[in-house]
Design a protein around this motif. Sequence first.
Motif, PDB file in Angstrom:
ATOM      1  N   THR A 179      56.864   5.785 -18.777  1.00 28.85           N
ATOM      2  CA  THR A 179      58.180   6.132 -18.214  1.00 28.85           C
ATOM      3  C   THR A 179      58.326   7.644 -18.078  1.00 28.85           C
ATOM      4  O   THR A 179      58.849   8.138 -17.065  1.00 28.85           O
ATOM      5  N   ALA A 180      57.844   8.383 -19.074  1.00 27.14           N
ATOM      6  CA  ALA A 180      57.916   9.853 -18.989  1.00 27.14           C
ATOM      7  C   ALA A 180      57.119  10.337 -17.780  1.00 27.14           C
ATOM      8  O   ALA A 180      57.593  11.193 -17.007  1.00 27.14           O
ATOM      9  N   ALA A 181      55.925   9.771 -17.595  1.00 27.19           N
ATOM     10  CA  ALA A 181      55.073  10.194 -16.472  1.00 27.19           C
ATOM     11  C   ALA A 181      55.777   9.920 -15.144  1.00 27.19           C
ATOM     12  O   ALA A 181      55.841  10.785 -14.256  1.00 27.19           O
ATOM     13  N   GLU A 182      56.332   8.727 -15.016  1.00 27.94           N
ATOM     14  CA  GLU A 182      56.988   8.369 -13.750  1.00 27.94           C
ATOM     15  C   GLU A 182      58.218   9.238 -13.491  1.00 27.94           C
ATOM     16  O   GLU A 182      58.486   9.635 -12.361  1.00 27.94           O
ATOM     17  N   LEU A 186      61.090  13.506 -10.549  1.00 30.73           N
ATOM     18  CA  LEU A 186      61.862  14.752 -10.540  1.00 30.73           C
ATOM     19  C   LEU A 186      61.122  15.890  -9.834  1.00 30.73           C
ATOM     20  O   LEU A 186      61.566  17.023  -9.850  1.00 30.73           O
ATOM     21  N   GLY A 187      59.975  15.565  -9.261  1.00 23.41           N
ATOM     22  CA  GLY A 187      59.299  16.540  -8.409  1.00 23.41           C
ATOM     23  C   GLY A 187      58.142  17.284  -9.035  1.00 23.41           C
ATOM     24  O   GLY A 187      57.534  18.144  -8.392  1.00 23.41           O
ATOM     25  N   TYR A 188      57.773  16.982 -10.253  1.00 21.19           N
ATOM     26  CA  TYR A 188      56.621  17.662 -10.846  1.00 21.19           C
ATOM     27  C   TYR A 188      55.361  17.211 -10.097  1.00 21.19           C
ATOM     28  O   TYR A 188      55.083  16.014 -10.020  1.00 21.19           O
ATOM     29  N   ASP A 189      54.594  18.145  -9.561  1.00 22.11           N
ATOM     30  CA  ASP A 189      53.460  17.694  -8.739  1.00 22.11           C
ATOM     31  C   ASP A 189      52.131  18.294  -9.167  1.00 22.11           C
ATOM     32  O   ASP A 189      51.197  18.355  -8.387  1.00 22.11           O
ATOM     33  N   ASP A 190      52.056  18.725 -10.407  1.00 20.24           N
ATOM     34  CA  ASP A 190      50.778  19.258 -10.879  1.00 20.24           C
ATOM     35  C   ASP A 190      50.073  18.243 -11.788  1.00 20.24           C
ATOM     36  O   ASP A 190      50.424  17.070 -11.784  1.00 20.24           O
ATOM     37  N   VAL A 191      49.141  18.723 -12.611  1.00 19.63           N
ATOM     38  CA  VAL A 191      48.294  17.812 -13.391  1.00 19.63           C
ATOM     39  C   VAL A 191      49.125  17.015 -14.395  1.00 19.63           C
ATOM     40  O   VAL A 191      49.954  17.579 -15.124  1.00 19.63           O
ATOM     41  N   ALA A 196      63.369  13.337 -22.016  1.00 19.97           N
ATOM     42  CA  ALA A 196      62.328  14.342 -22.296  1.00 19.97           C
ATOM     43  C   ALA A 196      61.752  14.880 -20.988  1.00 19.97           C
ATOM     44  O   ALA A 196      61.573  16.097 -20.831  1.00 19.97           O
ATOM     45  N   ALA A 197      61.494  13.990 -20.021  1.00 13.98           N
ATOM     46  CA  ALA A 197      60.925  14.435 -18.739  1.00 13.98           C
ATOM     47  C   ALA A 197      61.877  15.433 -18.067  1.00 13.98           C
ATOM     48  O   ALA A 197      61.444  16.493 -17.598  1.00 13.98           O
ATOM     49  N   ALA A 198      63.157  15.100 -18.052  1.00 17.05           N
ATOM     50  CA  ALA A 198      64.127  15.994 -17.413  1.00 17.05           C
ATOM     51  C   ALA A 198      64.180  17.335 -18.151  1.00 17.05           C
ATOM     52  O   ALA A 198      64.231  18.398 -17.529  1.00 17.05           O
ATOM     53  N   ASN A 199      64.127  17.291 -19.464  1.00 16.45           N
ATOM     54  CA  ASN A 199      64.236  18.527 -20.250  1.00 16.45           C
ATOM     55  C   ASN A 199      62.992  19.403 -20.132  1.00 16.45           C
ATOM     56  O   ASN A 199      63.084  20.628 -20.185  1.00 16.45           O
ATOM     57  N   ILE A 200      61.835  18.773 -19.960  1.00 16.08           N
ATOM     58  CA  ILE A 200      60.603  19.556 -19.760  1.00 16.08           C
ATOM     59  C   ILE A 200      60.722  20.382 -18.482  1.00 16.08           C
ATOM     60  O   ILE A 200      60.335  21.547 -18.431  1.00 16.08           O
TER      61      ILE A 200
END
Length: 405
Positions: free
Chosen positions: A15-18, A23-28, A301-305
């Motif tokens: 879920t974090a990965a998705e 949210l637009g993260y497009d790197d590794v 967590a994903a949003a906060n990262i």
Amino acid sequence: LRKIVIVGASLAGLTAAEKLRELGYDDVLRLIGDEDLAPYDRPPLSKEILRGDWGIERTLLRTPDHYRDLAIDLQLKAGASALDLDRRLVTLQSGETVDYDALVIATGASPKRPAFLGGKKGIFYLRSAAESVALRQALSARPRIVVVGAGFIGMEVASAAREMGLDVTLVESQSYPLCRAIGPAFGSRFAEMLEAAGVKTRFGAGVERVQGRGSVEAVELSDGSRIDADLLLVSVGSAPNMEWLRSSGLQLNNGVICNEHCQAAENVYAVGDVASPFDKRLRSHCRSEHWTNAIEQAKIAAANILDEQQQTSFAVLPYVWSDQFSNKLQIVGSKKSDDAELIIHDKNPRRLAALYRSGNTISAVATLNWPAFLARGRAMLRENTVWHAAVEALTGNGSNGSLQV
Ligand SMILES: Cc1cc2nc3c(=O)[nH]c(=O)nc-3n(C[C@H](O)[C@H](O)[C@H](O)COP(=O)(O)OP(=O)(O)OC[C@H]3O[C@@H](n4cnc5c(N)ncnc54)[C@H](O)[C@@H]3O)c2cc1C
């Protein structure tokens, strides 16, 4: 951020990965897990899989294409063995090191395995797909079963095994089932349900010893009695998987201690069953072991990262469901051990609800086969409704409930 690493390839990690991609993260983006199977769902392991309704492939959460499409680098059979916060490095059991700019810890929990039970053949635990398949296979030999522990998993296994017509005894040291989640009056309804279905129950007694040479033959209880058995399913709670973090310097207690943003250290977040974030509502650190919680924390967590300026707090009402003998139990909120319990009956005898009171407000609502009541209770909990107003609103006039303290 150029590289985000997630350790633990299951519900929370996936879920974090998705969410990071959404949210637009497009790197590794690496998702690293120690199991053989791609991320799968655990609730069916004690339900559909045990009953034989599903094959294990139906529990897979996503297709292989999905990981490719989202450019999630999924690495299976790779256990993490250490974390170095200063160097931002995760070490894998293979010796490989993985560097990161941000790390998500999502390594879940494992069943407690009391040492005194030993390692005899016939002792089973249930957490993974492999354990569920092995248990299912063992049940097909029609063993006499003792389930140790009347928590959610113990109750579901007892129910599935009895539905298969097996000889099942449930042993629980507390005086009623599900005692951490619900109160004695609501809990006694579950004891009645088990007994009506033909499950033998032994509340208030613990397992002291397992008898048998090599394989399970019987268990001895704390009251001196003995139950003949071929198979023992032990379900006495679980512990967070954080051995690999022991030398990291992270604060570990009952879970990885995090702030309300699910953050454990700079650029390090923990989510799901392994995490113990600060819950502002309850004013304490809380580790929750439920499906919805894992998803909600992973999203936060994903949003906060990705947005350090605007950190989202974890403030989600706990929710859990459980399926036993074609009945659905649902609980929202968190009951403390000394909360008063109000039982609500309905015209439909299959339905029942319980309200829990802490101080002057409701702390939790539990329902049996009554989702509409649960939805109304959830709204009351969200609004922190005072007890009397909540009871009035939920029962009409407050008269068809019985208060048990
Ligand atoms: C049998 C069963 C039935 C359930 N039924 C329900 C239900 O009805 N309702 C409900 O609300 N909840 C239920 N749950 C709980 C729910 O499934 C969990 O809350 C959820 O799986 C938590 O997800 P997670 O990703 O945090 O942890 P997990 O699903 O435990 O995943 C953690 C992953 O990390 C891996 N891992 C551990 N250590 C390492 C390491 N060092 N390196 C790499 N990987 C590692 C683990 O092997 C695992 O794959 C059930 C759980 C079980 C076991």
